[in-house]
Design a protein around this motif. Structure first.
Motif, PDB file in Angstrom:
ATOM      1  N   ARG A 150       2.911  34.673  46.643  1.00 25.40           N
ATOM      2  CA  ARG A 150       2.908  35.794  47.585  1.00 25.40           C
ATOM      3  C   ARG A 150       2.002  35.522  48.779  1.00 25.40           C
ATOM      4  N   LEU A 183       7.878  39.331  60.971  1.00 27.48           N
ATOM      5  CA  LEU A 183       8.486  39.704  59.692  1.00 27.48           C
ATOM      6  C   LEU A 183      10.007  39.783  59.811  1.00 27.48           C
ATOM      7  N   PRO A 240      13.697  41.187  53.740  1.00 26.85           N
ATOM      8  CA  PRO A 240      13.460  40.485  52.469  1.00 26.85           C
ATOM      9  C   PRO A 240      14.733  39.859  51.908  1.00 26.85           C
ATOM     10  N   GLU A 249      13.036  38.320  46.772  1.00 23.92           N
ATOM     11  CA  GLU A 249      11.878  39.149  47.107  1.00 23.92           C
ATOM     12  C   GLU A 249      12.101  40.600  46.699  1.00 23.92           C
ATOM     13  N   LEU A 254       6.839  45.240  49.896  1.00 26.48           N
ATOM     14  CA  LEU A 254       7.727  44.790  50.970  1.00 26.48           C
ATOM     15  C   LEU A 254       7.376  45.473  52.287  1.00 26.48           C
ATOM     16  N   ARG A 287       5.604  38.836  51.107  1.00 26.42           N
ATOM     17  CA  ARG A 287       6.809  38.037  50.921  1.00 26.42           C
ATOM     18  C   ARG A 287       6.499  36.855  50.003  1.00 26.42           C
ATOM     19  N   TYR A 296      10.927  32.742  51.838  1.00 30.13           N
ATOM     20  CA  TYR A 296      10.805  33.210  53.217  1.00 30.13           C
ATOM     21  C   TYR A 296      11.111  32.086  54.210  1.00 30.13           C
TER      22      TYR A 296
END
Length: 507
Positions: free
Chosen positions: A45, A52, A55, A59, A68, A73, A78
């Motif tokens: 994490r 950003l 998700p 996730e 979230l 994330r 990611y």
């Protein structure tokens, strides 16, 4: 086309190709990859400060809605599609070194290095070769764990990546050298290391040697027969005297290592006439059941749950980890390591919490929670998924014990002693193990904890003559759990939380 990635709090910035997975862009060791980046453990994490993106499915499955929304994330999922600022978790370290009262002035300056080659932590001890006294000890993290918490994940990485075997070897050797540097920094006088003795899981030893092996190969035999096992330790890159000889204690089976042999030696387990049991709990659990004629051994893959892996609030036994849980009228009271604010639950705390919840009727025997979560503190709670991971791990261990009893053709009442080995065994409360069903109720008064079991066993191995060791090894019989017809049926029965049905009734 590239994007800018900025790491916080250091402020380090770099350009990376558009669409790069965050885990591939981060410096090694920045995040935990317990599942080797497969997106199943949820431990890598990070917090996205800017840039950003929505998700991923992984996730959404592993993180809460609140997490979230906060920008939490997973580095393994990611992808970087725009300039991004990411806040990395603090680097956890377990490194420590200590010189004891019996300083080198009282011993020879030529010392023996004994190593407990754990999958999570490495323990080093310096011994006087004349008196065999421990004069110093150190513990460091095994840097291999960034490529998986369990040995199977590391084996997969070593075999599938072009430089995988070499990297696995370099990481563990560098971890050992880090421990040696700490010992030298704290040493009151200079010293020399003229002998190195190492015990560990069979796969861990093979990775240390840089051996190539695949599924189905007898790894223990591969390690025992490899000529480097009696070669200069500097051949591996260890920072010791050029003349220092390397000795690897012989592993017993593919996933039953020489650390179990060391525990057998420490407890005098092999010399007794009454049945006794050794339980060494970790990601890979090793079990031994000794009778006067035969010592039955087996291993079972419990997974990382007992070490905090695959548990939403799980963590290792470090500052702020909940280790004890009790019920007080209308809420849970917790005790944490060093009495720090609670930030997660370690393995012993997991057992304690589940035992308390069962006793308070907030958790059914089948593992179903009475509510959506088991709230321990304002910031720490166990989910239904966490309980299921615990059940799977607990069932694996208890099933191994049951099958060894059947192989030895004895009842649980015949066992006169149970030895708990390893760090987990040292910290967990025995009543919690019984309440959760990992140990049979009949054994609660027969449990002893082996302190420094592996290191003490290495000392005994080095002091014993080869004939005595050979006689002990000849009594060992490996039991392959997966080949047992009753394994699946017994495993399902042991998923229940609480005292289990005796093995004979299922059989």
């Amino acid at each position: 086309m590239s994007v800018k990635l900025t790491l916080l709090p250091s402020g380090e910035a770099m350009q990376v190709p558009l669409g790069t997975l965050l885990k591939d862009a981060l410096p090694q060791g920045s995040v935990e990859l317990i599942c080797s980046g497969l997106g199943t453990c949820g431990k890598c994490r990070v917090q996205i400060i800017s840039g950003l993106v929505p998700p991923t499915a992984h996730e959404q499955a592993l993180l809460s809605g609140q997490q979230l929304r906060m920008g939490i994330r997973l580095a393994c999922s990611y992808q970087l599609w725009q300039d991004t600022e990411v806040l990395l978790p603090p680097r956890e370290t377990t490194a420590s070194a200590q010189w004891l009262d019996c300083l080198p002035e009282q011993t020879s300056p030529n010392l023996l290095l004994a190593v407990d080659l754990g999958s999570t932590n490495l323990k080093l001890a310096l011994l006087s070769q004349g008196e065999w006294e421990i004069v110093a000890q150190a513990q460091v993290s095994n840097r291999q764990k960034m490529f998986g918490a369990d040995v199977l994940s590391r084996q997969h990485f070593a075999n599938e990546h072009p430089q995988g075997r070499r990297l696995m070897q370099l990481l563990v050797v560098e971890s050992l050298n880090h421990g040696l540097r700490l010992l030298r920094q704290e040493a009151p006088t200079p010293f020399s290391i003229t002998r190195v003795a190492i015990a560990g899981n069979s796969v861990m030893l093979a990775l240390l040697l840089g051996l190539q092996f695949t599924a189905g190969v007898d790894v223990a035999k591969l390690v025992r027969e490899y000529p480097l096992a009696q070669a200069p330790a500097t051949d591996l890159g260890l920072d010791v005297d050029e003349s220092a000889q390397l000795c690897l204690l012989p592993p017993l089976a593919n996933y039953v290592g020489s650390d179990m042999l060391a525990c057998i030696l420490t407890s005098d387990f092999g010399s007794g006439t009454e049945p006794a049991l050794i339980v060494d709990i970790g990601t890979n659990v090793e079990l031994a059941l000794g009778t006067q004629e035969v010592i039955f051994v087996c291993s079972t893959a419990a997974g990382p749950a007992f070490e905090g892996g695959e548990i939403s609030c799980g963590m290792s036994a470090t500052l702020g980890a909940v280790h004890t849980v009790t019920w007080a009228a209308d809420h849970y009271q917790v005790q944490t390591i060093d009495n720090a604010p609670a930030i997660g639950v370690c393995g012993s705390g997991l057992f304690s919490a589940i035992a308390a919840a069962r006793d308070n009727n907030q958790l059914a025997a089948n593992g179903r929670l009475a509510s959506t979560e088991l709230r321990l503190t304002a910031h720490v709670a166990l989910t239904q998924h966490d309980i299921r991971q615990f059940q799977l791990a607990k069932a694996a261990v208890r099933t191994g014990i049951d099958i060894l009893l059947a192989q030895a053709e004895i009842s649980v009442d015949a066992i006169t002693a149970v030895y708990l080995a390893g760090d987990f065994g040292k910290h967990v409360a025995v009543p919690d193990l019984v309440a959760c069903g990992l140990l049979p109720e009949e054994l609660v008064g027969s449990v002893a904890k082996i302190e420094r079991g592996c290191i003490e066993g290495i000392i005994r191995y080095c002091r014993q003559n080869t004939e005595a060791v050979a006689a002990l090894l000849a009594r060992i019989e490996h039991v392959e759990l997966a080949a047992q017809l009753a394994f699946q049926e017994r495993f399902v029965a042991n998923m229940l939380i609480g005292p289990a049905v005796p093995y004979r009734e299922v059989e």
